[in-house]
Design a protein around this motif. Structure first.
Motif, PDB file in Angstrom:
ATOM      1  N   LEU A   1     -52.326 -45.641  52.863  1.00  0.00           N
ATOM      2  CA  LEU A   1     -51.562 -46.398  53.843  1.00  0.00           C
ATOM      3  C   LEU A   1     -51.397 -45.600  55.124  1.00  0.00           C
ATOM      4  O   LEU A   1     -51.302 -46.157  56.204  1.00  0.00           O
ATOM      5  CB  LEU A   1     -50.190 -46.756  53.279  1.00  0.00           C
ATOM      6  CG  LEU A   1     -50.198 -47.513  51.949  1.00  0.00           C
ATOM      7  CD1 LEU A   1     -48.780 -47.777  51.498  1.00  0.00           C
ATOM      8  CD2 LEU A   1     -50.966 -48.810  52.075  1.00  0.00           C
ATOM      9  N   GLU A   2     -51.332 -44.335  55.000  1.00  0.00           N
ATOM     10  CA  GLU A   2     -51.156 -43.460  56.157  1.00  0.00           C
ATOM     11  C   GLU A   2     -51.644 -42.066  55.771  1.00  0.00           C
ATOM     12  O   GLU A   2     -51.917 -41.816  54.597  1.00  0.00           O
ATOM     13  CB  GLU A   2     -49.697 -43.476  56.636  1.00  0.00           C
ATOM     14  CG  GLU A   2     -48.655 -43.492  55.530  1.00  0.00           C
ATOM     15  CD  GLU A   2     -48.281 -42.105  55.081  1.00  0.00           C
ATOM     16  OE1 GLU A   2     -48.775 -41.134  55.668  1.00  0.00           O
ATOM     17  OE2 GLU A   2     -47.505 -42.001  54.120  1.00  0.00           O
TER      18      GLU A   2
ATOM     19  N   LYS B   1     -50.540 -39.111  55.199  1.00  0.00           N
ATOM     20  CA  LYS B   1     -49.952 -38.254  54.180  1.00  0.00           C
ATOM     21  C   LYS B   1     -50.207 -38.741  52.757  1.00  0.00           C
ATOM     22  O   LYS B   1     -49.911 -38.018  51.806  1.00  0.00           O
ATOM     23  CB  LYS B   1     -48.445 -38.129  54.417  1.00  0.00           C
ATOM     24  CG  LYS B   1     -48.083 -37.114  55.487  1.00  0.00           C
ATOM     25  CD  LYS B   1     -46.595 -36.864  55.490  1.00  0.00           C
ATOM     26  CE  LYS B   1     -46.223 -35.781  56.485  1.00  0.00           C
ATOM     27  NZ  LYS B   1     -44.776 -35.575  56.528  1.00  0.00           N
ATOM     28  N   PHE B   2     -50.739 -39.948  52.637  1.00  0.00           N
ATOM     29  CA  PHE B   2     -51.055 -40.403  51.288  1.00  0.00           C
ATOM     30  C   PHE B   2     -52.106 -39.520  50.639  1.00  0.00           C
ATOM     31  O   PHE B   2     -52.276 -39.536  49.423  1.00  0.00           O
ATOM     32  CB  PHE B   2     -51.517 -41.857  51.315  1.00  0.00           C
ATOM     33  CG  PHE B   2     -50.440 -42.818  50.951  1.00  0.00           C
ATOM     34  CD1 PHE B   2     -49.306 -42.932  51.727  1.00  0.00           C
ATOM     35  CD2 PHE B   2     -50.546 -43.600  49.811  1.00  0.00           C
ATOM     36  CE1 PHE B   2     -48.294 -43.810  51.392  1.00  0.00           C
ATOM     37  CE2 PHE B   2     -49.533 -44.482  49.469  1.00  0.00           C
ATOM     38  CZ  PHE B   2     -48.406 -44.588  50.257  1.00  0.00           C
TER      39      PHE B   2
ATOM     40  N   ASN C   1     -51.891 -36.576  50.223  1.00  0.00           N
ATOM     41  CA  ASN C   1     -51.186 -35.613  49.374  1.00  0.00           C
ATOM     42  C   ASN C   1     -51.079 -36.099  47.941  1.00  0.00           C
ATOM     43  O   ASN C   1     -50.862 -35.308  47.018  1.00  0.00           O
ATOM     44  CB  ASN C   1     -49.783 -35.372  49.922  1.00  0.00           C
ATOM     45  CG  ASN C   1     -49.823 -34.700  51.284  1.00  0.00           C
ATOM     46  OD1 ASN C   1     -50.790 -34.029  51.614  1.00  0.00           O
ATOM     47  ND2 ASN C   1     -48.787 -34.910  52.083  1.00  0.00           N
ATOM     48  N   ARG C   2     -51.225 -37.383  47.724  1.00  0.00           N
ATOM     49  CA  ARG C   2     -51.094 -37.917  46.376  1.00  0.00           C
ATOM     50  C   ARG C   2     -52.375 -37.761  45.565  1.00  0.00           C
ATOM     51  O   ARG C   2     -52.376 -37.965  44.358  1.00  0.00           O
ATOM     52  CB  ARG C   2     -50.720 -39.399  46.426  1.00  0.00           C
ATOM     53  CG  ARG C   2     -49.457 -39.641  47.208  1.00  0.00           C
ATOM     54  CD  ARG C   2     -48.962 -41.059  47.144  1.00  0.00           C
ATOM     55  NE  ARG C   2     -47.720 -41.132  47.894  1.00  0.00           N
ATOM     56  CZ  ARG C   2     -46.544 -40.713  47.432  1.00  0.00           C
ATOM     57  NH1 ARG C   2     -46.465 -40.244  46.201  1.00  0.00           N
ATOM     58  NH2 ARG C   2     -45.470 -40.767  48.172  1.00  0.00           N
TER      59      ARG C   2
ATOM     60  N   PRO D   1     -51.850 -33.528  44.219  1.00  0.00           N
ATOM     61  CA  PRO D   1     -50.630 -32.788  44.566  1.00  0.00           C
ATOM     62  C   PRO D   1     -50.559 -31.448  43.854  1.00  0.00           C
ATOM     63  O   PRO D   1     -50.788 -31.355  42.653  1.00  0.00           O
ATOM     64  CB  PRO D   1     -49.514 -33.731  44.101  1.00  0.00           C
ATOM     65  CG  PRO D   1     -50.141 -34.612  43.082  1.00  0.00           C
ATOM     66  CD  PRO D   1     -51.577 -34.747  43.455  1.00  0.00           C
TER      67      PRO D   1
ATOM     68  N   TRP E   1     -46.210 -41.576  63.749  1.00  0.00           N
ATOM     69  CA  TRP E   1     -45.805 -40.418  62.960  1.00  0.00           C
ATOM     70  C   TRP E   1     -44.284 -40.273  63.036  1.00  0.00           C
ATOM     71  O   TRP E   1     -43.726 -40.229  64.134  1.00  0.00           O
ATOM     72  CB  TRP E   1     -46.448 -39.149  63.488  1.00  0.00           C
ATOM     73  CG  TRP E   1     -47.927 -39.132  63.320  1.00  0.00           C
ATOM     74  CD1 TRP E   1     -48.849 -39.630  64.175  1.00  0.00           C
ATOM     75  CD2 TRP E   1     -48.660 -38.605  62.210  1.00  0.00           C
ATOM     76  NE1 TRP E   1     -50.106 -39.449  63.680  1.00  0.00           N
ATOM     77  CE2 TRP E   1     -50.022 -38.818  62.474  1.00  0.00           C
ATOM     78  CE3 TRP E   1     -48.286 -37.976  61.024  1.00  0.00           C
ATOM     79  CZ2 TRP E   1     -51.014 -38.434  61.603  1.00  0.00           C
ATOM     80  CZ3 TRP E   1     -49.273 -37.580  60.155  1.00  0.00           C
ATOM     81  CH2 TRP E   1     -50.621 -37.811  60.449  1.00  0.00           C
ATOM     82  N   PRO E   2     -43.622 -40.219  61.904  1.00  0.00           N
ATOM     83  CA  PRO E   2     -42.164 -40.089  61.962  1.00  0.00           C
ATOM     84  C   PRO E   2     -41.733 -38.737  62.504  1.00  0.00           C
ATOM     85  O   PRO E   2     -40.705 -38.606  63.133  1.00  0.00           O
ATOM     86  CB  PRO E   2     -41.729 -40.279  60.512  1.00  0.00           C
ATOM     87  CG  PRO E   2     -42.932 -39.935  59.702  1.00  0.00           C
ATOM     88  CD  PRO E   2     -44.106 -40.320  60.531  1.00  0.00           C
TER      89      PRO E   2
END
Lengths: 920, 263
Positions: A251-252, A254-255, A257-258, A261, A917-918
């Motif tokens: 989705l974005e 940083k996904f 990282n899944r 991990p 980006w948050p």
């Protein structure tokens, strides 16, 4: 004496009260002032925050506006990176800046540049701005992570004054805010949302380069980068990234990282950030701003002549519309109507070959001299020399390359002035497949031979073998091989040297009545009864295929010369002479009957009629193609290659040679026929180039023995952006596309392709990911030198170096096909690592190009806008103090907005935010 | 010998009387002013309190709603009554909104879920505005389970599970009710009415958010309202008109969705 009374101390509390009141008032005032100050500070802080946020949003809008303008101003643009030196305290720093290139204006030679970073003056980077005065868009260095050193995201500040219209003055009109932005092209990164093939075993599966999923994630440095070869850790990580995608789309960023991990290590996304993305979209428009035309949708299997013509015309019109110079590739100096006519004819021939390359039938597309599509065989002598067909496509069809008879006297009994006879006549038709695609005839395929031997038997009159019709169901001709179809049940027993060793037979299921003839003759010659050869009455086609679709599936190519007699003379002298036969053979001899054609003679053109020489006596050496042979090989003239495709025409696994046919080596080439939708637009390089030389007559050009130079530098190297630039064959890859046949109008964007011009930014990492993922199968589907090959690190490095060198020498790539021009594809240079072959030097490179070109782009349509905005206070000396700061990092996609005509040019680009980006 | 008048300081009775009278007048006046000021201050304070909490809540909501992500394949924005437990007003009184957004969190990635709803709090005797939040790990886990099961019909209820909303929520403000969400198109026209789910990357152009609020200190004098949640939605009732109407502040904001993509 007066005593002075001591002064009476003041009594009362008026003063005290006054003082108390004053103190209280002071306290209140101080408290009030403090409160006011606090409120003012708070208000000012809020105001600053609001202002700086508004400024940041404004900066984003400015960046979007410039980017959209840069994309829309000229559809022929390309996104690139440029090295720019700037003064630094220690000397000179080199910035690598994103830039949009546009073709030069008329009369100019340098492309126009629009920088995708903030610049005080629109589109232009300041000449002497100091490095330390540039805004740092990536203060923590995470974006610029680079394995060869830090990558600086720095751009000039754009200052905002209190009164933008007034003259700058630190006191009266100070700088109150400033902003800077950097527009990052996402297509220079590997999109791990779509790349990285997988297989059932969980490992990475290399691909053919047709899909962006073939790009190897393992090339990313973060994924335990190792040179090519077995790299279990990289493969495992790669597989994890891919398998994660199937359970949950990325989705974005940083996904990532899944996928794998690891609590003890740095999050994967942080490491990959510089090289990876999930928002890589490229613009799938041609440099003319139109949607690329999907050839797989345009070309359909069809039998209706009008629709076939329409397909050919569509391809030709698109070429002539977008590349008006293309038709004069080999006639650049010609002008006037003749030039236009030749150009048109040349393009039509190309279009015909493109159609036959893709369509799945085995029927060559034939446009006669008037331009009509032929759907019925032409009887007789083939094409008249003065009315050649306008175009003759190449197909994976059975090519009739030799024709022979054998005749044997089985018995001869003379009775006075007559003789009774019994003769056997067998026929041999050699069909070959000079293409890369196996030929398999359908169950309905039948062979009809109509122009068969005839003889005169005196008062018995003219006798003629009846027409032969036999089923050819199941006949398979492998690529580059020949099969002899015969009525002779003992063909395999023919002596060596007559039929080529290893000849493949198909013995037709005929009865004796169709090959053995008996009767009596009183025809006399030298007091001997004989049988005389006799001409056929008419000149119908000698051989033709017919299938359920009608007699359209193979064009006849056996033609007689001038109605000459053909047949045998029998006199009984060879009865019981089992070693003696008469062979009456014909082979491709070229340009029959035309004498002006200098470009035919290539059986792959399917334009070559077989010549049946006049009747011969059967004596050895009389005519090379009509002779008598015995069991002795010495009697064999050696001109028959029955059973083998004419040497050196075809050998399995051999590929088109780059040299002209005049060199005598072009005959080694197989014709590339896909008979299926293109998997890569680079396959246009397989299309036969009907005219390779400037000399010659285009009307008669069908072969040439050479494919289009796509994946090879053009020999006539045109200056970039010159009018002749559109003569380059590789420009076809810009206007056409290869996609699913169901998509007539392709989407204007595509995900996951790699921007060729990104090598400056990432040292070619993304491009290496493309190269690493390629899998080369077996010939002839793959170039022989690349069979089961994976590019070596040396080859990969050479490729990237070649791309970098090209950019340095000739500027960034404007189109994907321009990749043809890099030195890596120059056959004059050996490939590193020993890959390649001296006999097929270009084929290897062309094959690599074919895989790569489908995975690369030069036109991005997804960008991340990085913005920093500050409110500042300017001192009298001009120095600035930052009061508040805001940052933004937002990914935008610029979707082309097409005009009213779906096939017309793009009207504008619409920016759609995809992700913000948050925090960074 | 002339007696000298004693020089000892002091006030005469008259002076004292005059001073006391003046003082009394001043005190009276001051007390009146102070009373008046106190009342004004209290009213202002209540308003400020209401504004502070409500404004903060509204700011937070609008900030997050603005960042609603348009995610293909997932319900990006659900305007639905997922949470009905402890909300007697139901979806007709208090509406609810749940959305996906990118936010800092302790999970592995950025996509989180947030939601806003009002719940009735018996102990408080009023409604509170709650903010539901699920971190990116939770969102990923729930989404993955659904995709694995190839059952995306109930995605909104899975990503924003009704049974877990309250326990995973925080109170943004007390005595906030009449929460409404109105989706709008690019021209500002209302889109199909609540409830509505926007999925597959489609989002309305904007969302109008509104609610009513009173100061948390105000309800100390409310009578009857704390016992019956229904009174909070009866604007014509005597109790409402007498007790809520004077204290009520209406808050509203129109939020343009950054990632809006037209349906």
């Amino acid at each position: 004496m007066k005593r002075r009374r001591p002064p009476v101390p003041a009594r009362g509390f008026a003063l005290t009260a006054c003082l108390i009141v004053l103190v209280l008032l002071s306290i209140m005032i101080v408290a009030f002032m403090s409160s006011v100050r606090t409120d003012r500070g708070t208000s000012s802080a809020f105001s600053d925050i609001a202002r700086v946020n508004l400024l940041a949003e404004g900066a984003v809008a400015v960046a979007l506006d410039r980017t959209a303008t840069a994309l829309a101003a000229d559809p022929g643009h390309a996104e690139a990176w440029e090295e720019t030196p700037v003064p630094d305290a220690g000397g000179t720093a080199t910035l690598i800046l994103p830039v949009v290139l546009q073709p030069p204006l008329p009369g100019e030679t340098d492309p126009r540049r629009i920088y995708l970073v903030s610049t005080p003056e629109r589109d232009r980077f300041p000449a002497n701005v100091a490095f330390e005065d540039l805004a740092d868009l990536d203060p923590d260095g995470q974006l610029g992570l680079r394995f060869t050193g830090p990558f600086d995201y720095r751009a000039p500040w754009v200052e905002v004054r209190r009164d933008p219209a007034a003259a700058p003055d630190p006191v009266r009109n100070p700088v109150v805010a400033r902003f800077a932005y950097w527009v990052e092209d996402e297509t220079v990164k590997v999109d791990y949302g779509v790349t990285g093939n997988d297989n059932a075993e969980g490992g990475f599966r290399r691909g053919e380069g047709a899909r962006t999923s073939d790009i190897d994630l393992g090339a990313l440095p973060l994924l335990d980068y190792q040179p090519l070869g077995d790299d279990p850790a990289s493969r495992q990580r790669n597989a994890a990234v891919v398998s994660e995608r199937f359970s949950l789309p990325y989705l974005e960023p940083k996904f990532l990282n899944r996928a794998a991990p690891d609590p003890g290590s740095q999050p994967l996304e942080e490491v990959v950030r510089f090289y990876g993305t999930v928002f890589s979209f490229s613009n799938e428009l041609s440099s003319f701003g139109r949607r690329r035309v999907n050839l797989n949708a345009l070309i359909e299997d069809e039998t209706d002549p009008g629709k076939i013509r329409a397909q050919v015309d569509s391809v030709a019109e698109i070429i002539q519309r977008d590349l008006p110079e293309f038709g004069q590739r080999f006639y650049p100096a010609l002008a006037g109507p003749d030039a236009a006519r030749r150009a048109s004819m040349y393009v039509t021939k190309i279009a015909t070959n493109i159609r036959d390359y893709i369509d799945r039938d085995a029927q060559p597309t034939i446009l006669d001299a008037t331009g009509s599509v032929l759907t019925a065989p032409v009887a007789g002598d083939g094409w008249p020399g003065d009315e050649p067909p306008r175009s003759l496509g190449k197909e994976a069809a059975p090519y009739l390359t030799e024709y022979a008879w054998t005749a044997r006297e089985l018995s001869w009994q003379r009775t006075g002035p007559s003789a009774s006879y019994r003769i056997a006549i067998d026929q041999y038709l050699e069909f070959s497949n000079p293409t890369t695609t196996p030929v398999t005839l359908p169950a309905s395929a039948k062979l009809t031979v109509t122009q068969r031997p005839a003889w005169k038997a005196g008062s018995a009159g003219r006798l003629r073998m009846p027409d032969l019709t036999a089923s050819l169901a199941g006949l398979v001709i492998p690529p580059g091989q020949a099969v002899v179809v015969t009525t002779d049940p003992e063909a395999a027993e023919m002596p060596d040297g007559i039929l080529q060793p290893g000849t493949k037979f198909m013995i037709l299921p005929v009865t004796d009545d169709e090959r053995i003839f008996a009767g009596a003759t009183d025809e006399m010659e030298n007091d001997q009864p004989i049988l005389r050869p006799e001409s056929p009455v008419a000149q119908p086609p000698v051989a033709q295929w017919s299938t359920s679709a009608g007699p359209y599936d193979l064009y006849p190519h056996l033609a007689a010369e001038g109605g000459e007699q053909r047949g045998f003379t029998f006199d009984g002298s060879h009865v019981d002479d089992s070693g003696v036969h008469y062979l009456y053979a014909a082979a491709l001899s070229g340009n029959v009957p035309a004498t002006v054609v200098d470009r035919t003679g290539d059986p792959r053109s399917l334009s070559e009629p077989l010549a049946l020489p006049p009747a011969q006596t059967g004596e050895p050496g009389a005519v090379a193609s009509a002779f008598r042979y015995t069991a002795s090989a010495a009697d064999f003239p050696g001109s028959s290659t029955l059973g083998r495709l004419d040497s050196p025409l075809v050998e399995p696994g051999r590929w088109p040679d780059p040299t002209p046919r005049a060199d005598g080596t072009a005959g080694n080439a197989l014709a590339f026929i896909a008979d299926q939708p293109l998997i890569s637009i680079g396959q246009l390089g397989d299309i036969y180039d009907p005219a390779r030389e400037s000399a010659g007559v285009i009307e008669y050009a069908y072969g040439g023995g050479r494919t289009l130079a796509i994946g090879q530098p053009e020999r006539r190297r045109e200056e970039k952006f010159s009018p002749g630039w559109s003569r380059s064959a590789w420009r076809l890859t810009d206007i056409f596309a290869a996609a699913g046949a169901e998509e007539a109008l392709l989407p204007a964007t595509h995900r996951g392709k790699i921007n060729l011009n990104g090598v400056l930014r990432d040292d070619g990492t993304a491009l290496r990911a493309v190269l690493r993922g390629l899998s080369f199968g077996t010939a002839p589907r793959t170039a022989p030198a690349l069979e089961n090959h994976q590019l070596t690190p040396e080859e990969t490095d050479a490729f990237v170096d070649s791309v970098r060198a090209y950019i340095a020498e000739r500027g960034p790539f404007m189109e994907r096909g321009e990749l043809s021009e890099i030195s890596f594809f120059d056959r004059a240079r050996p490939l590193p690592g020993g890959t390649g072959s001296s006999t097929v030097p270009d084929r290897t490179r062309e094959e690599i190009f074919r895989r790569v070109v489908e995975l690369v782009t030069t036109r991005s349509c997804s960008f991340t806008v990085h913005v920093v905005a500050e409110t500042v206070r300017q001192a009298a000396d001009g120095s600035l103090t930052t009061r508040s700061r805001a940052r933004r990092s937002i990914v935008y996609r610029f979707d082309p907005v097409m005009g009213p005509d779906p096939a017309g040019p793009v009207a504008s680009f619409r920016a759609t935010p995809m992700f913000a980006w948050p925090s960074r | 010998m002339r007696l000298r008048r004693c020089a000892r300081g002091g006030f005469s009775l008259l002076e004292m009387l005059i001073a006391m009278a003046i003082t009394a007048i001043i005190v009276v006046l001051l007390s009146q002013v102070l009373n008046s000021t106190g009342a004004l201050w209290k009213r202002a304070q209540r308003k400020i309190d209401a504004f502070r909490e409500a404004r903060t809540a509204l700011l937070r909501m609008t900030s997050e709603i603005e960042s609603t992500l348009a995610v293909d394949g997932l319900p990006s924005l659900a305007l639905t009554g997922l949470y009905s437990q402890n909300d007697p007003a139901g979806s007709q009184g208090n509406q609810q909104a749940y959305l996906l957004l990118a936010a800092p969190n302790t999970g592995l990635s950025d996509v989180c879920a947030a939601g806003y709803f009002c719940s009735w709090e018996p102990e408080l005797g009023g409604y509170v505005l709650r903010r539901y939040f699920a971190d990116s790990d939770t969102v990923a886990r729930r989404t993955r389970a659904l995709i694995d099961a190839d059952d995306i019909r109930f995605l909104p209820r899975q990503i924003y599970p009704p049974g877990r909303l309250r326990e995973n929520s925080e109170i943004l403000g007390a005595f906030i009710w009449n929460l409404r969400f109105e989706p709008l198109d690019a021209e500002g026209n209302p889109l199909p009415a609540y409830p509505q789910t926007y999925a597959d990357g489609v989002l309305p152009a904007a969302l109008q958010v509104s609610f009513d609020a009173i100061s948390p200190r105000g309800p100390a004098r409310l009578e009857g309202l704390e016992a019956d949640p229904a009174f909070w939605f009866l604007p014509q009732s005597h109790i409402y008109l007498r007790q809520l109407a004077p204290l009520k502040q209406h808050f509203s904001a129109r939020v343009a969705l950054r990632f809006a993509r037209p349906r």
